[in-house]
Design an enzyme around this catalytic site. Structure first.
Site, PDB file in Angstrom:
ATOM      1  N   HIS A  88      -8.383  15.897  -4.651  1.00 13.43           N
ATOM      2  CA  HIS A  88      -9.704  15.405  -5.682  1.00 13.43           C
ATOM      3  C   HIS A  88     -11.200  15.670  -5.298  1.00 13.43           C
ATOM      4  O   HIS A  88     -11.531  16.682  -6.599  1.00 13.43           O
ATOM      5  CB  HIS A  88     -10.292  13.630  -4.991  1.00 13.43           C
ATOM      6  CG  HIS A  88     -11.515  14.308  -4.011  1.00 13.43           C
ATOM      7  ND1 HIS A  88     -11.392  13.837  -2.354  1.00 13.43           N
ATOM      8  CD2 HIS A  88     -13.022  13.915  -4.199  1.00 13.43           C
ATOM      9  CE1 HIS A  88     -12.185  13.532  -2.055  1.00 13.43           C
ATOM     10  NE2 HIS A  88     -13.656  14.219  -3.087  1.00 13.43           N
ATOM     11  N   GLU A  92     -12.177  20.808  -8.054  1.00 19.04           N
ATOM     12  CA  GLU A  92     -13.708  22.073  -8.852  1.00 19.04           C
ATOM     13  C   GLU A  92     -13.829  22.666  -7.843  1.00 19.04           C
ATOM     14  O   GLU A  92     -14.635  23.151  -7.896  1.00 19.04           O
ATOM     15  CB  GLU A  92     -14.167  19.850  -8.357  1.00 19.04           C
ATOM     16  CG  GLU A  92     -15.520  20.266  -8.074  1.00 19.04           C
ATOM     17  CD  GLU A  92     -15.924  19.958  -9.736  1.00 19.04           C
ATOM     18  OE1 GLU A  92     -15.771  19.726 -10.372  1.00 19.04           O
ATOM     19  OE2 GLU A  92     -17.691  20.602  -9.897  1.00 19.04           O
ATOM     20  N   ASP A  93     -13.789  22.834  -7.004  1.00 14.86           N
ATOM     21  CA  ASP A  93     -13.980  23.364  -4.949  1.00 14.86           C
ATOM     22  C   ASP A  93     -13.445  25.028  -5.061  1.00 14.86           C
ATOM     23  O   ASP A  93     -14.192  25.876  -4.011  1.00 14.86           O
ATOM     24  CB  ASP A  93     -13.982  22.578  -4.387  1.00 14.86           C
ATOM     25  CG  ASP A  93     -15.225  21.604  -4.823  1.00 14.86           C
ATOM     26  OD1 ASP A  93     -16.053  21.824  -5.790  1.00 14.86           O
ATOM     27  OD2 ASP A  93     -15.679  21.056  -3.799  1.00 14.86           O
ATOM     28  N   ASP A 154     -14.730   8.605  -3.043  1.00 11.26           N
ATOM     29  CA  ASP A 154     -15.686   9.896  -2.062  1.00 11.26           C
ATOM     30  C   ASP A 154     -16.737   9.149  -1.799  1.00 11.26           C
ATOM     31  O   ASP A 154     -16.959   9.422  -0.791  1.00 11.26           O
ATOM     32  CB  ASP A 154     -15.430  10.418  -3.401  1.00 11.26           C
ATOM     33  CG  ASP A 154     -15.989  11.485  -3.200  1.00 11.26           C
ATOM     34  OD1 ASP A 154     -15.811  12.327  -2.093  1.00 11.26           O
ATOM     35  OD2 ASP A 154     -16.135  12.387  -4.746  1.00 11.26           O
ATOM     36  N   ASP A 274     -30.475 -18.718   5.551  1.00  7.75           N
ATOM     37  CA  ASP A 274     -28.820 -18.225   5.444  1.00  7.75           C
ATOM     38  C   ASP A 274     -28.941 -16.946   5.582  1.00  7.75           C
ATOM     39  O   ASP A 274     -28.470 -15.985   5.371  1.00  7.75           O
ATOM     40  CB  ASP A 274     -28.145 -18.476   4.313  1.00  7.75           C
ATOM     41  CG  ASP A 274     -28.981 -17.986   3.015  1.00  7.75           C
ATOM     42  OD1 ASP A 274     -30.371 -17.501   3.036  1.00  7.75           O
ATOM     43  OD2 ASP A 274     -28.969 -17.829   1.860  1.00  7.75           O
TER      44      ASP A 274
HETATM   45 MN    MN Z   1     -15.449  14.926  -2.196  1.00  8.49          MN
END
Ligand code: MN
Length: 509
Positions: A88, A92-93, A154, A274
């Site tokens: 995932h 992106e990275d 995530d 409760d």
């Molecule tokens: Mn992540």
């Protein structure tokens, strides 16, 4: 001072141990082919994240592995989801591209990873950008529900490991979590996750109160255990006598829900009775016996304790949109305190814990459950780009958390609406065109105004006129996201028309 030494051998061992745990959780429901792909995804994640570390200092790859384990162990998601969870953060990275993912795996997987990439980077302080990101996130609901489920996994792991971030970032992520992710988890039927997300965000947004409640709960633990044991004893005997196969236990309420009572209802901790609910999990011989078994248990309970008729909740006959099924009742204990009892079968319990999504088809196509209906509805609302993202998210958020009521059409069709919905909301629920032309309604054959708030079980007939047009005032009493968005849109169109007409007149003169 020397920099801390990193023991690479030790780290490698730790990573393999976590990965081993992931494989074990997959065992039953993955084919050899899928297992091979999981292995490939793990290796790709290892390789591409190899020089990265989390803020805590640990190897980055531990994060995607943990997310994959949550997806598999806690949400019961499929092997494809596990593979996507491992990947995932790669596109992106890291250097990994979507094309590579598609080439190595397949189109389905690259599409999900793409969805996960698009909705990352939500951490922006500008609220309208944030809202736009939320909208993107919500829009992916309709593409492949697994995108949002993995995103939730995530988020849960990030929340569990929030300690190592700076205070400002903690606050940002925690408030985002309680604003959007917890309600989403709730709507997906992921109750265990919702509770944990709420408790964790409270821990960072209100650390003192959180610690205070946790400590008080701990102090009263023994006393509570004794009360529960005494309360359960006669129930257990009666249910055994009647031949039920079951598990019964007391379950503490979440810190967040206790906090809510203190904060919003002004009840001091000492007076909250409760602090727990009793749960009965039944083994039913077959699915078609489940409903009558649950009512059988209800019958046994009410022979011993007196029920509060206003607090009976039958989600057996009408499950919630998110798939939740159970029977809830509140009874009077011998000590003069009300106690809530939740009755469900093992199957229902599994759905309540892991979420309905895990049990229902990922593929599009014909299916007629309430969740699909709901997804379709919100997709309509969200794809209306005329409204500002912030408005959409605000309207939508109410939708996520609201309780539902059931209302019938004149022909007896059942419609689900949020609590507080008016006759006009109902008209929009039937069709946007009907809503816009609505002039009144008959509820249980009595004439009522548009703003009439409906109750469970009402039968509603909508009256329309071709002369009717939506007006500003309607926004004061409609509550559903659909009605709000359609009304806002037509008001906007009207304004456009008026300004165009104005211009024409101007130039004609
Ligand atoms: Mn992540």
């Amino acid at each position: 001072m020397d920099a801390p030494l990193i023991d690479l051998v030790e780290e490698k061992k730790m990573i393999l141990k976590e990965y081993g745990g992931l494989l074990r959780s997959l065992k039953k429901n993955a084919s050899p082919q899928e297992k091979k792909m999981v292995r490939t995804a793990f290796e790709l994640a290892m390789e591409s994240h190899k020089d990265m570390r989390r803020k805590s200092g640990e190897p980055y790859v531990l994060h995607p592995i943990a997310v994959a384990r949550i997806a598999s162990e806690e949400m019961g998601l499929d092997a494809t989801s596990v593979i996507c969870a491992l990947l995932h953060d790669t596109v992106e990275d890291t250097e990994v591209t979507l094309e590579e993912v598609e080439r190595i795996f397949n189109k389905e997987i690259s599409k999900i990873v793409d969805g996960l990439t698009k909705i990352s980077g939500v951490f922006d302080l500008n609220s309208s950008i944030q809202a736009e990101n939320f909208r993107k996130l919500l829009l992916t609901l309709n593409d492949d529900i697994r995108v949002i489920l993995i995103k939730l996994a995530d988020r849960l792991h990030n929340m569990r490991t929030l300690d190592s971030l700076k205070r400002e970032k903690q606050l940002k992520i925690a408030s985002e979590t309680s604003f959007l992710y917890a309600p989403l988890a709730h709507r997906m039927g992921l109750y265990a996750m919702k509770t944990e997300l709420e408790d964790l965000s409270l821990k960072y947004t209100e650390p003192d109160l959180y610690r205070d409640i946790a400590q008080k709960l701990q102090e009263k633990k023994k006393e509570r255990a004794k009360f529960i044991a005494d309360f359960i004893k006669p129930l257990k005997e009666e249910l055994e006598k009647r031949g039920f196969n079951f598990d019964i236990y007391g379950r503490p309420k979440s810190i967040y829900s206790i906090y809510n009572k203190i904060k919003h209802k002004g009840v001091p901790f000492e007076e909250i009775y409760d602090l727990f609910a009793i749960r009965i999990i039944l083994k039913s011989a077959s699915v078609d016996k489940e409903k009558s078994d649950c009512w059988g248990v209800y019958s046994a309970i009410t022979d011993i304790y007196h029920p509060n008729p206003d607090r009976l909740r039958d989600w057996l006959s009408n499950p919630k949109t998110n798939g939740y099924e159970a029977l809830h009742t509140t009874v009077m204990s011998t000590t003069g305190k009300w106690v809530e009892i939740q009755i469900r079968t093992e199957r229902m319990h599994e759905i309540a814990e892991k979420g309905f999504a895990a049990h229902w088809k990922y593929k599009e196509g014909s299916s007629d459950n309430a969740m699909d209906e709901w997804l379709e509805k919100i997709h309509g609302v969200l794809s209306n780009t005329d409204t500002s993202a912030l408005d959409v998210v605000n309207d939508f958020k109410h939708e996520l958390f609201s309780e539902e009521i059931f209302v019938f059409t004149p022909k007896g069709d059942l419609k689900r609406l949020r609590k507080g919905a008016t006759a006009l909301d109902f008209a929009f629920e039937i069709h946007s065109g009907v809503g816009k032309k609505c002039i009144g309604a008959k509820v249980n054959t009595k004439l009522v105004p548009l703003s009439h708030v409906m109750k469970n079980g009402d039968q509603v007939e909508i009256l329309t006129s071709n002369k009717q047009v939506p007006n500003e005032d309607w926004l004061n009493f409609v509550v559903t996201a659909k009605a709000r968005s359609v009304i806002k849109q037509s008001l906007k169109e009207d304004k456009k028309k008026i300004s165009i007409e104005g211009k024409i007149r101007w130039s004609a003169n």
